[in-house]
Design an enzyme around this catalytic site. Structure first.
Site, PDB file in Angstrom:
ATOM      1  N   LYS A  71       0.996  -1.115   0.206  1.00 23.73           N
ATOM      2  CA  LYS A  71       0.053   0.031   0.013  1.00 23.73           C
ATOM      3  C   LYS A  71       0.806   1.215   0.131  1.00 23.73           C
ATOM      4  O   LYS A  71       0.369   2.126  -0.556  1.00 23.73           O
ATOM      5  CB  LYS A  71      -0.933  -0.071   1.141  1.00 23.73           C
ATOM      6  CG  LYS A  71      -2.219  -1.150   1.079  1.00 23.73           C
ATOM      7  CD  LYS A  71      -3.169  -0.983   2.046  1.00 23.73           C
ATOM      8  CE  LYS A  71      -4.060  -1.946   2.129  1.00 23.73           C
ATOM      9  NZ  LYS A  71      -4.937  -2.093   3.148  1.00 23.73           N
ATOM     10  N   ASP A 107     -10.332   2.156   1.404  1.00 25.78           N
ATOM     11  CA  ASP A 107     -10.624   1.858   2.771  1.00 25.78           C
ATOM     12  C   ASP A 107     -11.350   2.939   3.521  1.00 25.78           C
ATOM     13  O   ASP A 107     -12.114   2.527   4.282  1.00 25.78           O
ATOM     14  CB  ASP A 107      -9.311   1.412   3.412  1.00 25.78           C
ATOM     15  CG  ASP A 107      -8.749   0.098   3.102  1.00 25.78           C
ATOM     16  OD1 ASP A 107      -9.326  -0.607   2.498  1.00 25.78           O
ATOM     17  OD2 ASP A 107      -7.511   0.143   2.775  1.00 25.78           O
TER      18      ASP A 107
END
Length: 281
Positions: A71, A107
Site C-alpha cells: 500500500k 478503505d
C-alpha cells in the site's frame, strides 16, 4: 492471449501473502451480478517484484487491489495519487486507463459507507485501538464523519507519530493513551470504537472498550467473531466487522474499475459470508 479473451477486461489483487484474500470472491460475485465477462485474479507479489509486475500489464487491465506490504510501496509507481490515499499515505487501489496509473484509497470511504449502512452517520468522539496504517484510515473516516476528538490506545505510544501528523492535518484533537493507562485515561463515553489490532491483542482491553462505546467496529474478519466483537454483542452494542469494511471498500473498487454503479453490495456480502463459512467448516 486466446482469441476469445481478446476483449476480456482484467483486474487482480496483489500482495504477499495473498492466498487468504477474499477480494477475488467479492469482485467475481460483482462481475457475475453485473453480467460482466471480466477476470479477477490474485497474485503473490512483494515489494521487490511490484515495479516489474506493473510494467508487464497490457491494455486489457483496468484495476488492481493492493494489500500488505504494497500500500505504501506502490505510491512512487503511480502517475497520480488521489485523495484520500495521499492523505493517509496508503494506496489500496490502482486504476489503469490510458496508460496511466492512478492510486487511490477505498478503505476510508468504505468504512464510512459501512457505518452509514448501519445507521451511523455522524461521530464526535472516537476511540482507536492501535496506531498503525489501518488506524490512519479509521482516523480519516472518523474525520469525514465530523469527529472532533479521538483517543488512540497504543502499546507503544512512540509509534503514533504518523497518526499524530495525520490528525493535525485533519484538524482532529488526537490523544494517545498507553495500553496500561486505558482505565484511567480514556473518556467515559465515545460514539465509536475501532479496533485495528489482532484478536489476542485487543482481548485485554475489550472490557474498557465495550463499556465506553456505542458502536464497535473490529477491522478483523477471520476468525469471526473476535473476542472484542463477542463482548460488544453481549453488551448490546452495534457491532461491525472486517467483512463489512471489506465488502464496502471492494464495492467502491468495482464501481471505479468498471464504471458500473451501484455495485451489488448484497451479492458481494453473501459471497464473502459463504466463503468464510466454507473456510471455517
Amino acid at each position: 492471449m486466446k482469441p476469445e479473451e481478446k476483449h476480456v477486461r482484467r483486474c487482480a489483487v496483489l500482495g504477499s501473502p495473498i492466498a487468504h484474500s477474499l477480494s477475488p470472491v467479492l469482485h467475481r460475485a460483482a462481475y457475475a451480478e453485473l453480467g460482466l465477462p471480466w477476470r479477477y485474479d490474485a497474485f503473490d507479489v512483494g515489494e521487490e517484484g511490484l515495479a516489474a509486475f506493473l510494467a508487464g500489464l497490457d491494455p486489457s487491465w483496468r484495476g488492481l487491489s493492493l494489500t500488505m506490504p504494497l500500500k505504501r510501496a506502490v505510491i512512487p509507481l503511480c502517475d497520480e495519487v488521489a485523495e484520500p490515499a495521499r492523505l493517509v499515505g496508503a494506496v489500496n487501489t490502482v486504476l489503469l486507463a490510458g496508460g496511466r496509473r492512478t492510486g487511490t484509497n477505498t478503505d476510508v470511504p468504505g468504512m464510512v459507507e459501512a457505518l452509514r449502512e448501519r445507521g451511523v452517520r455522524t461521530v464526535r468522539h472516537v476511540l482507536l485501538v492501535g496506531v498503525g496504517a489501518t488506524a490512519s484510515s479509521a482516523l480519516a473516516a472518523s474525520a469525514a464523519m465530523d469527529a472532533s476528538r479521538v483517543w488512540a490506545l497504543a502499546r507503544d505510544p512512540a509509534r503514533a507519530q504518523d497518526l499524530q501528523r495525520l490528525a493535525t492535518e485533519l484538524g482532529v484533537d488526537l490523544r494517545v493513551v498507553a495500553w496500561g493507562d486505558a482505565a484511567a485515561d480514556l473518556p467515559a463515553r465515545v460514539d465509536l470504537a475501532v479496533s485495528t489490532v489482532p484478536d489476542e491483542a485487543a482481548a485485554p482491553v475489550a472490557f474498557e472498550v465495550t463499556r465506553r462505546a456505542e458502536v464497535v467496529f473490529d477491522a478483523l474478519y477471520d476468525p469471526w467473531p473476535t473476542r472484542l466483537a463477542q463482548a460488544a454483542d453481549q453488551a448490546g452494542l452495534v457491532v461491525l466487522g472486517g467483512l463489512d469494511l471489506l465488502v464496502h471498500q471492494a464495492a467502491l473498487q468495482v464501481e471505479q474499475m468498471t464504471g458500473k454503479t451501484p455495485a451489488p453490495v448484497a451479492a458481494m456480502r453473501a459471497a464473502g459470508e459463504h466463503a468464510l463459512r466454507s473456510r471455517a467448516g
